[in-house]
Enzyme design. Structure first.
Site, PDB file in Angstrom:
ATOM      1  N   HIS A   1      24.010  25.150  17.944  1.00 43.97           N
ATOM      2  CA  HIS A   1      22.599  24.686  19.324  1.00 43.97           C
ATOM      3  C   HIS A   1      22.936  24.235  19.399  1.00 43.97           C
ATOM      4  O   HIS A   1      21.952  22.879  20.327  1.00 43.97           O
ATOM      5  CB  HIS A   1      21.022  25.469  19.117  1.00 43.97           C
ATOM      6  N   TYR A   2      24.210  23.131  18.877  1.00 42.02           N
ATOM      7  CA  TYR A   2      24.299  21.803  19.439  1.00 42.02           C
ATOM      8  C   TYR A   2      24.822  21.060  20.650  1.00 42.02           C
ATOM      9  O   TYR A   2      24.952  22.098  21.280  1.00 42.02           O
ATOM     10  CB  TYR A   2      25.402  21.430  18.328  1.00 42.02           C
TER      11      TYR A   2
END
Length: 590
Positions: A525-526
């Site tokens: 989920h960067y």
């Protein structure tokens, strides 16, 4: 009679098996029929299509990256304008590793150049993955679908009414209600036992308590990706080129602000091509390359920190010190829960949304055979789709060989069970992205600075305690049919489960802070690197330039909801409709 019934059952099973075998063989024919606008990059001709009166091909919109945001954006814009999508990867439709839930881990373990997943290692020592396929992250993720909360929509300044029109547009096409697996059912009960309430049932909404979210896997375990949203496009106005790797934006620098004119890209054979926008001032190059690809390509195009560009002799088009800054990833830690019997494979279905800044999720079972467990995955940990946290300098040949040997010696029983996952919401720790060289195929250097802020570390500690309470709860204990494990036993099992190359510390099972640091992994989920107000304006146009826009998660300063894919999908549709309505008003066909 019994023999007849048995024969009938065998016949239908045979038909089903033959159908599965032939489905992938026929996938190519099917997508070529349903998506006639998808072609290999080598087929590109500068005179194949033109929206102007000149002989040179030109497009109203060139979208770089046919991923989670790029596909819905292209489908929407093509309803009214000519669109070219340039995707560096191939198609997902005939790829069994992408298509089936049971093969989820294999796609991540495939490190070949043609894989849908491209691994990269952050300087923190966490190995991560970025998509390299039409459909982007929706092709390699765990499939969980949820909306962002209303506060996020307000913070980013989006039109709530259009947002609430755009989510359903996605959901009607590719999102499903999951059939809850027994493991997920038990986790739901455990979360309620420890006070993560109320129970909100099945919902896409992001609300405090325990809920079951949507999934892009259907009831047969087949994945539905963002690429399928292209079916709603106007096929006469859309061209999608796969294996088309964009190397830089072509600018006209004669005006006060550099103007995007088109892009340079290479095809699957390494041949160079140029694609151009029409002369209309509203035509645009739109980056949808994701939080790694977009800041990387922006710098390779000459837009970024002056010192960074000069270091690699990149001609500077525009100095912007904020490109590649503010990179963040939501750190995740897992607690392994062994079982005495195999459990059904499941990815994220149940989630606990707490008020202490952590999310509790779960996965279970493994879809591989005994042979797959013992195969050589190098430093990859295919069993949980996650990767090592051994710092790069410690990744010696000897360390890898030790990992492989340990993995081969693992008993099959080690993989009976599942994981309780704890993820930090809205981490305060941020890092940066820097170019390593000028080759767009190579990963840039990325630092996320996990737990750099003490509050993030404290939230991890609280999350691990919460995960342990769920496992020790009465209803989860009844499901496991085992005695309640102690905290130390849970942590010891997780640290010693040799499925990650993790630097061990003697106090891993005594200090929760040390456990968090040593076992941190990613759930992909960067985000960040091209923040609103610093790299783009509120319309996502790149500051200081003309005809250049960014539509992807690189503009986020936080990851929306428990999983961002729903909001990134919606974002593609939302921005497409917004662009059309601003340009055409009520005449826009959406």
């Amino acid at each position: 009679m019994a023999a007849f019934v048995g024969a009938v059952k065998l016949f239908f099973c045979l038909l089903l098996w033959l159908n599965i075998l032939s489905s992938l063989q026929g996938a190519r024919d099917l997508y070529e029929f349903r998506y006639p606008f998808i072609k290999r990059a080598s087929s590109f001709s500068s005179s194949s299509y033109s929206s102007s009166n000149t002989d040179e091909v030109s497009y109203d919109y060139i979208i770089v990256g046919g991923g989670t945001a790029g596909c819905p954006l292209a489908a929407t814009l093509s309803r009214n304008f000519s669109v070219l999508v340039l995707e560096r990867g191939g198609v997902p439709f005939s790829n069994a590793n992408v298509s089936f839930l049971s093969n989820f881990h294999i796609a991540l373990a495939d490190t070949s150049p043609s894989s849908a997943s491209q691994p990269f290692v952050s300087t923190d020592g966490v190995i991560n993955a970025r998509a390299r396929v039409l459909g982007g992250g929706t092709c390699i993720n765990a499939g969980f679908y949820t909306r962002a909360n209303s506060d996020f929509i307000k913070r980013v300044g989006w039109d709530a009414r259009l947002v609430n029109e755009s989510y359903p547009w996605v959901e009607r096409q590719i999102v499903h209600q999951p059939k809850l697996a027994p493991w997920q059912d038990a986790v739901r009960d455990g979360l309620l036992d420890v006070g993560v309430s109320p129970y909100n049932g099945f919902t896409y909404d992001h609300v405090y308590g325990t809920k079951v979210g949507g999934t892009i896997f259907d009831r047969f375990g087949r994945r539905h990706t963002a690429a399928e949203l292209l079916a709603t496009a106007n096929p006469k106005m859309l061209t999608v080129l796969v294996y088309a790797t964009v190397q830089k934006v072509l600018f006209d620098g004669t005006g006060k602000r550099p103007k995007a004119m088109g892009v340079m890209f290479k095809d699957e054979n390494g041949n160079q091509h140029e694609a151009f926008l029409t002369n209309n001032r509203r035509s645009e190059v739109i980056f949808s390359c994701g939080a790694i690809g977009t800041p990387q390509l922006l710098m390779l195009s000459g837009v970024g920190p002056k010192a960074e560009l000069e270091r690699l002799n990149i001609s500077m088009v525009l100095h912007n010190e904020f490109v590649g800054k503010g990179m963040a990833d939501n750190p995740m830690n897992s607690v392994f829960v062994p079982m005495t019997h195999p459990v059904e494979q499941s990815l994220i279905q149940t989630v606990g949304i707490t008020k202490m800044g952590v999310y509790i999720e779960a996965s279970s079972g493994f879809g591989q055979s005994q042979d797959s467990i013992r195969c050589h995955h190098g430093i990859l940990s295919a069993e949980i789709g996650q990767l090592s946290t051994l710092p790069p300098k410690q990744r010696t040949k000897e360390a890898i060989e030790a990992f492989v040997k340990g993995k081969k010696d693992l008993p099959h029983e080690a993989f009976k069970g599942g994981f309780i996952l704890e993820k930090i919401a809205m981490p305060l720790s941020t890092g940066h992205l820097n170019l390593v060289n000028t080759n767009v195929d190579d990963n840039p250097s990325v630092t996320f600075n996990y737990f750099g802020h003490p509050r993030d570390l404290q939230r991890c500690v609280n999350g691990i305690r919460m995960a342990a309470k769920v496992i020790q709860s009465d209803r989860f204990t009844n499901f496991r049919k085992c005695d309640k494990p102690t905290m130390e036993k849970l942590l010891n099992t997780s640290v010693r489960a040799n499925i990650n190359l993790i630097p061990k510390h003697t106090n891993d099972t005594k200090s929760l802070e040390q456990f968090c640091k040593d076992t941190v992994i990613t759930i992909w989920h960067y985000h960040g690197g091209c923040h609103v107000g610093k790299v783009v304006n509120h319309d996502h146009k790149v500051l200081g330039t003309r005809r250049l826009r960014i539509v992807d998660g690189s503009t986020f300063s936080e990851s929306p909801g428990t999983n961002p894919q729903g909001t990134v999908l919606m974002m593609g549709r939302y921005m497409g409709v917004k662009i059309l309505r601003r340009r055409l008003g009520k005449a826009a066909r959406v």
